[in-house]
Every structure is written in structure tokens, then in C-alpha cells.
Scaffold this motif. Structure first.
Motif, PDB file in Angstrom:
ATOM      1  N   PHE A   1     -12.232   7.857  -1.540  1.00  0.00           N
ATOM      2  CA  PHE A   1     -10.779   7.750  -1.683  1.00  0.00           C
ATOM      3  C   PHE A   1     -10.070   8.805  -0.828  1.00  0.00           C
ATOM      4  O   PHE A   1      -9.087   8.495  -0.148  1.00  0.00           O
ATOM      5  N   VAL A   2     -10.552  10.032  -0.856  1.00  0.00           N
ATOM      6  CA  VAL A   2      -9.926  11.102  -0.069  1.00  0.00           C
ATOM      7  C   VAL A   2     -10.022  10.787   1.420  1.00  0.00           C
ATOM      8  O   VAL A   2      -9.049  10.966   2.177  1.00  0.00           O
ATOM      9  N   VAL A   3     -11.174  10.300   1.855  1.00  0.00           N
ATOM     10  CA  VAL A   3     -11.349   9.976   3.275  1.00  0.00           C
ATOM     11  C   VAL A   3     -10.387   8.861   3.695  1.00  0.00           C
ATOM     12  O   VAL A   3      -9.713   8.956   4.731  1.00  0.00           O
ATOM     13  N   LEU A   4     -10.302   7.798   2.873  1.00  0.00           N
ATOM     14  CA  LEU A   4      -9.415   6.691   3.208  1.00  0.00           C
ATOM     15  C   LEU A   4      -7.950   7.092   3.120  1.00  0.00           C
ATOM     16  O   LEU A   4      -7.113   6.582   3.884  1.00  0.00           O
ATOM     17  N   PHE A   5      -7.631   7.989   2.210  1.00  0.00           N
ATOM     18  CA  PHE A   5      -6.252   8.436   2.073  1.00  0.00           C
ATOM     19  C   PHE A   5      -5.804   9.225   3.305  1.00  0.00           C
ATOM     20  O   PHE A   5      -4.645   9.162   3.709  1.00  0.00           O
TER      21      PHE A   5
ATOM     22  N   ALA B   1     -17.726  10.727  -8.486  1.00  0.00           N
ATOM     23  CA  ALA B   1     -17.599  11.625  -7.340  1.00  0.00           C
ATOM     24  C   ALA B   1     -17.667  10.845  -6.026  1.00  0.00           C
ATOM     25  O   ALA B   1     -16.926  11.141  -5.077  1.00  0.00           O
ATOM     26  N   ALA B   2     -18.538   9.841  -5.961  1.00  0.00           N
ATOM     27  CA  ALA B   2     -18.644   9.027  -4.748  1.00  0.00           C
ATOM     28  C   ALA B   2     -17.338   8.283  -4.482  1.00  0.00           C
ATOM     29  O   ALA B   2     -16.863   8.226  -3.335  1.00  0.00           O
TER      30      ALA B   2
ATOM     31  N   TYR C   1      -7.397   8.964   6.452  1.00  0.00           N
ATOM     32  CA  TYR C   1      -7.453   7.998   7.553  1.00  0.00           C
ATOM     33  C   TYR C   1      -8.133   6.720   7.079  1.00  0.00           C
ATOM     34  O   TYR C   1      -9.198   6.799   6.473  1.00  0.00           O
ATOM     35  N   PRO C   2      -7.528   5.570   7.269  1.00  0.00           N
ATOM     36  CA  PRO C   2      -6.297   5.302   8.040  1.00  0.00           C
ATOM     37  C   PRO C   2      -5.012   5.561   7.278  1.00  0.00           C
ATOM     38  O   PRO C   2      -3.923   5.406   7.841  1.00  0.00           O
ATOM     39  N   GLY C   3      -5.096   5.922   6.000  1.00  0.00           N
ATOM     40  CA  GLY C   3      -3.900   6.203   5.228  1.00  0.00           C
ATOM     41  C   GLY C   3      -3.600   5.096   4.237  1.00  0.00           C
ATOM     42  O   GLY C   3      -3.920   3.926   4.455  1.00  0.00           O
ATOM     43  N   ALA C   4      -2.963   5.485   3.108  1.00  0.00           N
ATOM     44  CA  ALA C   4      -2.678   4.518   2.052  1.00  0.00           C
ATOM     45  C   ALA C   4      -1.706   3.439   2.514  1.00  0.00           C
ATOM     46  O   ALA C   4      -1.854   2.257   2.167  1.00  0.00           O
ATOM     47  N   SER C   5      -0.706   3.801   3.301  1.00  0.00           N
ATOM     48  CA  SER C   5       0.285   2.828   3.759  1.00  0.00           C
ATOM     49  C   SER C   5      -0.341   1.778   4.675  1.00  0.00           C
ATOM     50  O   SER C   5      -0.039   0.581   4.558  1.00  0.00           O
ATOM     51  N   ALA C   6      -1.228   2.220   5.548  1.00  0.00           N
ATOM     52  CA  ALA C   6      -1.876   1.275   6.464  1.00  0.00           C
ATOM     53  C   ALA C   6      -2.778   0.308   5.702  1.00  0.00           C
ATOM     54  O   ALA C   6      -2.854  -0.882   6.036  1.00  0.00           O
ATOM     55  N   ILE C   7      -3.456   0.803   4.675  1.00  0.00           N
ATOM     56  CA  ILE C   7      -4.335  -0.064   3.885  1.00  0.00           C
ATOM     57  C   ILE C   7      -3.521  -1.100   3.120  1.00  0.00           C
ATOM     58  O   ILE C   7      -3.889  -2.275   3.048  1.00  0.00           O
ATOM     59  N   TYR C   8      -2.371  -0.673   2.582  1.00  0.00           N
ATOM     60  CA  TYR C   8      -1.535  -1.640   1.869  1.00  0.00           C
ATOM     61  C   TYR C   8      -0.944  -2.672   2.837  1.00  0.00           C
ATOM     62  O   TYR C   8      -0.858  -3.860   2.501  1.00  0.00           O
ATOM     63  N   ASP C   9      -0.526  -2.233   4.019  1.00  0.00           N
ATOM     64  CA  ASP C   9       0.019  -3.181   5.004  1.00  0.00           C
ATOM     65  C   ASP C   9      -1.019  -4.251   5.356  1.00  0.00           C
ATOM     66  O   ASP C   9      -0.677  -5.425   5.536  1.00  0.00           O
ATOM     67  N   LEU C  10      -2.268  -3.830   5.449  1.00  0.00           N
ATOM     68  CA  LEU C  10      -3.329  -4.796   5.726  1.00  0.00           C
ATOM     69  C   LEU C  10      -3.497  -5.767   4.563  1.00  0.00           C
ATOM     70  O   LEU C  10      -3.678  -6.977   4.764  1.00  0.00           O
TER      71      LEU C  10
ATOM     72  N   VAL D   1      -4.016   0.802  -4.195  1.00  0.00           N
ATOM     73  CA  VAL D   1      -4.750  -0.038  -3.248  1.00  0.00           C
ATOM     74  C   VAL D   1      -5.862   0.758  -2.576  1.00  0.00           C
ATOM     75  O   VAL D   1      -6.991   0.275  -2.402  1.00  0.00           O
ATOM     76  N   THR D   2      -5.575   1.984  -2.217  1.00  0.00           N
ATOM     77  CA  THR D   2      -6.591   2.843  -1.602  1.00  0.00           C
ATOM     78  C   THR D   2      -7.723   3.129  -2.578  1.00  0.00           C
ATOM     79  O   THR D   2      -8.896   3.163  -2.184  1.00  0.00           O
ATOM     80  N   LEU D   3      -7.385   3.332  -3.837  1.00  0.00           N
ATOM     81  CA  LEU D   3      -8.419   3.562  -4.847  1.00  0.00           C
ATOM     82  C   LEU D   3      -9.302   2.322  -5.011  1.00  0.00           C
ATOM     83  O   LEU D   3     -10.527   2.445  -5.167  1.00  0.00           O
ATOM     84  N   MET D   4      -8.709   1.150  -4.982  1.00  0.00           N
ATOM     85  CA  MET D   4      -9.482  -0.084  -5.060  1.00  0.00           C
ATOM     86  C   MET D   4     -10.413  -0.214  -3.861  1.00  0.00           C
ATOM     87  O   MET D   4     -11.589  -0.590  -4.007  1.00  0.00           O
ATOM     88  N   ALA D   5      -9.912   0.101  -2.670  1.00  0.00           N
ATOM     89  CA  ALA D   5     -10.745   0.042  -1.475  1.00  0.00           C
ATOM     90  C   ALA D   5     -11.881   1.058  -1.543  1.00  0.00           C
ATOM     91  O   ALA D   5     -13.013   0.773  -1.126  1.00  0.00           O
ATOM     92  N   ALA D   6     -11.600   2.240  -2.092  1.00  0.00           N
ATOM     93  CA  ALA D   6     -12.634   3.262  -2.233  1.00  0.00           C
ATOM     94  C   ALA D   6     -13.730   2.804  -3.183  1.00  0.00           C
ATOM     95  O   ALA D   6     -14.926   3.051  -2.948  1.00  0.00           O
TER      96      ALA D   6
END
Length: 268
Positions: free
Chosen positions: A41-45, A35-36, A47-56, A86-91
Motif C-alpha cells: 500500500f505504501v509503495v502504491l501510494f 505487514a505485506a 507511485y503511481p499514487g492513489a489518484s492515478a489508481i482511481y482514475d484507472l 482503492v489503493t488499499l484494495m489494489a495493495a
């Protein structure tokens, strides 16, 4: 459980009830950890968004490519799925302290009080070292390795890496360096729990050096630069772990003495 149950039946039911209670506790801890990760993951998805995280994440590779060159996506849904992964990994990385705490909370009831005191230092140090390993890989290893590889690219070709292959490579390297930076924690735990004596770990330095280069040769790309960048920190962190283990073991002698006299031998 009936009132007329025989003593033998009571003895058989008690371990079953204990086992079931452990399973329920394990399920509860797993659900909280998942759940954590999902919440982050939802928050990062959003903002800032999945595309921005991958670009980084793609910046080290893009910096080594010729000017104007971009990465490609060969799959139909790859442009959507890869940023989501990528967003899931960051989460997971952001929620790692909660995940580690839930794992510790599951095993904590079976530990002594002085062993529980290690909970917060272990959680903080494990999280910090894992993130430091990923940061070292991102800011130093990626840029060096990608630049080293690009210098060998023939002038007759235009490199255009696939984003899915890049993600697979990045996740493998992140895991390799993140786990490598956990070596001091592993050494301290081995000594603190009494599984291996500190003197034996010191005498195994030669085997550790050989093992470090073998692991680096298997995990990293087939170039000398990346292999050294993984093997050398692993050896250094092993020495750091030995130093920390000596400090922790010497500082806990008084606590161990109290345990033997019966002051802290009661389980919670």
C-alpha cells in the motif's frame, strides 16, 4: 510447571499450552499478512499514487458517460478517502499470494506430506483465478454493463455518478467475480479432501446452474446482461473444476495407495 505436579495436572496443562502456541502462531501469520499489504500500500501510494489508481479504475464508467461529463464527490473528505480505499484494495490484490501463503503455512503442520504438495499449485491458481475474475469484470463486464445502462438514460438528464457509490459497486462486483473464478479450486479441494465425491458433484449440475443464476440476481445490478455475465462463467468454471478434479484424483491414486501402506502416514 513444577516437578511435583500430578499427572492429571500435566494432562490439563498440555492442551492449554498447545492452544496458546496455536494462537501465537496465528497472530504471527496475521501480522505478516497485514505487514505485506501495508508495505505494498505504501509503495502504491507513493507511485503511481492513489489518484492515478482511481482514475484507472474509473475509466470504464467515464467511457460510458457523455463527453465532458465527470464523476462527482458529495462528501467533504470523499475525494481523499475514496482513492485511498482503492489503493488499499489494489495493495491487497498485489499481496494476495503472500496472504494465501501465510494462511496455508498456518494449517500446513497438520497436513500429510502429499497434502502439502498442493500448497504452491493452490496458491498460484487461487491468485491467478481471482485476478482473472477481476480483469474479466473490469475489461468486459463493466464496459458492457455501463454502456447498456447508459442507453436507457433519458436525454433530459446528465448522469454524474458519485465516486463513493461507484467504489462500493466496483468492490462488490470485483469480489463477486473474483470469488466466482475460484470455483475450480473449490471443486478440486472438495474432491481431493474427500468431502464430496466427484460423481455427486457431477449429478448436482442442475442445482449449480439454478444457484448460479440466483447468486447473480442477488449480487449483480438488476439487469439481465450483468446477471448472465456472472452466471454463465460460474457454470463454465464449475465444469472446468470437475475436469481438473478428475485429473487430480486420478493422478493421486498411487500416492493414496502409499499412504494406506504406511509409507507417507507420518505427520511432519
Amino acid at each position: 510447571m513444577t516437578q511435583n505436579a500430578k499427572p492429571d495436572e500435566l494432562d490439563q496443562e498440555q492442551p492449554q499450552e498447545t492452544f496458546m502456541s496455536h494462537l501465537v502462531e496465528l497472530r504471527s501469520r496475521l501480522m505478516k499478512a497485514v505487514a505485506a499489504v501495508i508495505v505494498v500500500f505504501v509503495v502504491l501510494f507513493i507511485y503511481p499514487g492513489a489518484s492515478a489508481i482511481y482514475d484507472l479504475l474509473a475509466q470504464p464508467m467515464l467511457a460510458s458517460l457523455p463527453e465532458g461529463t465527470r464523476m462527482i464527490a458529495t462528501g467533504v473528505i470523499t475525494p481523499f478517502m475514496v482513492p485511498v480505499k482503492v489503493t488499499l484494495m489494489a495493495a491487497f490484490v498485489v499481496a494476495l499470494p503472500i496472504v494465501l501463503y501465510q494462511a496455508w503455512a498456518f494449517v500446513a503442520p497438520g497436513l500429510y506430506r502429499h497434502e502439502k504438495r498442493l500448497a504452491m499449485p493452490l496458491i498460484l491458481s487461487s491468485t491467478l483465478l481471482f485476478i482473472l475474475g477481476m480483469a474479466f469484470c473490469y475489461f468486459f463486464v463493466f464496459r458492457t454493463v455501463f454502456h447498456f445502462i447508459s442507453t436507457f438514460a433519458p436525454q433530459s438528464i446528465t448522469p454524474a455518478p458519485d465516486i463513493e457509490a461507484y467504489l462500493s459497486f466496483v468492490m462488490t462486483m470485483f469480489m463477486a467475480f473474483g470469488i466466482t473464478f475460484e470455483v475450480p479450486v473449490a471443486v478440486v479441494l472438495l474432491v481431493k479432501t474427500g468431502i464430496v465425491e466427484l460423481d455427486k458433484l457431477r449429478s448436482a449440475r442442475g442445482y449449480v446452474v439454478v444457484g448460479a443464476f440466483v447468486i447473480a440476481a442477488v449480487v449483480t445490478p438488476p439487469d439481465v446482461v450483468s446477471q448472465f455475465m456472472l452466471a454463465v462463467p460460474l457454470c463454465i468454471l464449475y465444469e472446468v473444476g470437475l475436469l481438473c478434479a478428475r485429473v487430480v484424483s486420478s493422478g493421486s491414486k498411487e500416492t493414496d495407495t502409499e499412504d494406506t501402506t504406511g509409507n507417507l502416514t507420518e505427520r511432519p
